[in-house]
Design a protein around this motif. Structure first.
Motif, mmCIF file in Angstrom:
data_model
loop_
_atom_site.group_PDB
_atom_site.id
_atom_site.type_symbol
_atom_site.label_atom_id
_atom_site.label_comp_id
_atom_site.label_asym_id
_atom_site.label_seq_id
_atom_site.Cartn_x
_atom_site.Cartn_y
_atom_site.Cartn_z
ATOM 1 N N GLU A 218 0.843 -1.187 0.000
ATOM 2 C CA GLU A 218 0.000 0.000 0.000
ATOM 3 C C GLU A 218 0.883 1.243 0.000
ATOM 4 O O GLU A 218 1.887 1.299 0.713
ATOM 5 N N TYR A 219 0.476 2.225 -0.790
ATOM 6 C CA TYR A 219 1.227 3.470 -0.871
ATOM 7 C C TYR A 219 0.471 4.569 -0.128
ATOM 8 O O TYR A 219 -0.761 4.603 -0.108
ATOM 9 N N ASP A 220 1.240 5.472 0.476
ATOM 10 C CA ASP A 220 0.628 6.535 1.266
ATOM 11 C C ASP A 220 1.362 7.845 1.003
ATOM 12 O O ASP A 220 2.587 7.854 0.777
ATOM 13 N N GLN A 222 1.717 11.699 2.770
ATOM 14 C CA GLN A 222 1.431 12.522 3.942
ATOM 15 C C GLN A 222 1.926 13.942 3.701
ATOM 16 O O GLN A 222 3.041 14.150 3.232
ATOM 17 N N HIS A 240 6.201 10.388 0.690
ATOM 18 C CA HIS A 240 5.592 9.228 0.054
ATOM 19 C C HIS A 240 6.218 7.961 0.631
ATOM 20 O O HIS A 240 7.451 7.863 0.727
ATOM 21 N N SER A 280 7.553 -0.352 6.431
ATOM 22 C CA SER A 280 7.421 0.771 5.506
ATOM 23 C C SER A 280 8.781 1.297 5.087
ATOM 24 O O SER A 280 9.780 1.137 5.805
#
Length: 310
Positions: A218-220, A222, A240, A280
């Motif tokens: 999953e990519y996030d 902020q 990222h 992560s």
């Protein structure tokens, strides 16, 4: 990552990287650079008696040898005062901080087959791969020193025979680039860091089709807060990341796992791998490559690789 954790990380990397065992140091220089400032023998490290090392190469070799011997005075003499490459820099940063810090000693690393090579002379700041990192850590006065006159880029390559951290094989081939300039007739080290990856370094994607390790990625993105400029070396207003979830029942032959991003140079490992464990790693906001490695019997295998396109 806040600034305080960055400071601690840089100090740890500097000490652990330079306190290893230099069993075999090799120089590669050009004859045409013999008239550069500081040219001369490098304490017996040069294996070619017919060619003296370039002054920038000699400075890097001497700095590494001083790190091996725990000679912080020599290391400091060869480094720019207001740069993390000066071993006294972290101590001064801690003394000037309002926070309560404790500097922890690290075990010396073990290195073999160290090679030092002159890459380029008379470089300008825009030609340096680590411009963002330099701009983050150094003042404008220091950046102006990389003006294309009496400057140099040097590369070191070595084999780390005892990698520090989870998810690494028994041996790792490492590489660092060094930025130097001439100060009062002597080559001075301004910065060192791993080579920056580019999109040209991207490799073919690999899918964990058998489900040996990777369950999901999953990519996030902020948004940075008011102190965001302290959080990363990457330009922009966002961080990222990729979060990898491992399968509940990973391949029993896999001892550990490691994630790596090619451009942002993010890296981290997990050992042992628990059920549904997650990890992560930072990514470059303009695009990156994520690789998941499995460690089996001390050897590294690529289990999954994909390209991140924001």
């Amino acid at each position: 990552m806040d600034r305080r954790s960055c400071v601690a990380a840089v100090g740890a990397v500097t000490v652990s990287t330079l306190a290893g065992c230099l069993d075999d140091v090799t120089d590669r220089t050009d004859d045409e650079d013999d008239d550069q400032p500081g040219a001369g023998s490098a304490n017996g490290a040069n294996q070619n008696d017919d060619v003296d090392p370039h002054g920038a190469v000699e400075a890097v070799e001497t700095y590494i040898e001083a790190g091996q011997a725990g000679d912080e005075e020599t290391m400091s003499d060869l480094a720019y005062d207001d740069s993390p490459v000066d071993p006294t820099w972290i101590e001064r940063m801690v003394d000037e901080s309002d926070d309560d810090w404790e500097i922890q000693e690290t075990e010396p690393a073990s290195f073999e087959n160290v090679d030092v090579e002159l890459l380029e002379t008379d470089v300008e700041l825009a030609e340096v791969e680590h411009v963002e990192a330099l701009e983050f850590w150094l003042e404008d006065e220091a950046l102006e020193l990389i003006d294309g006159d009496d400057t140099a880029l040097v590369r070191t390559e070595w084999t780390d025979t005892d990698p520090d951290g989870y998810g690494y094989p028994d041996e790792v081939d490492e590489e660092s680039h060094w930025v130097l300039f001439v100060d009062d007739g002597e080559w001075t080290i301004l910065w060192t860091g791993p080579p920056q990856g580019t999109i040209d370094d991207f490799r073919e994607p690999v899918t964990d089709e058998e489900g040996r390790l990777v369950e999901a990625i999953e990519y996030d993105v902020q948004e940075l807060d008011e102190d965001g400029e302290m959080a990363a070396f990457i330009d922009g207003d966002e961080i990222h990341t990729a979060e990898v979830t491992f399968v509940d029942d990973p391949d029993p032959d896999i001892d550990a796992a490691r994630l790596e991003s090619t451009i942002a140079l993010g890296s981290g490992g997990v050992e042992p791998i628990g059920a549904a464990a997650r990890f992560s790693v930072d990514l470059d906001p303009e695009g990156d490559e994520l690789t998941v490695y499995a460690i089996v019997d001390g050897e590294e295998e690529v289990v999954h690789r994909e390209h991140y396109e924001p």
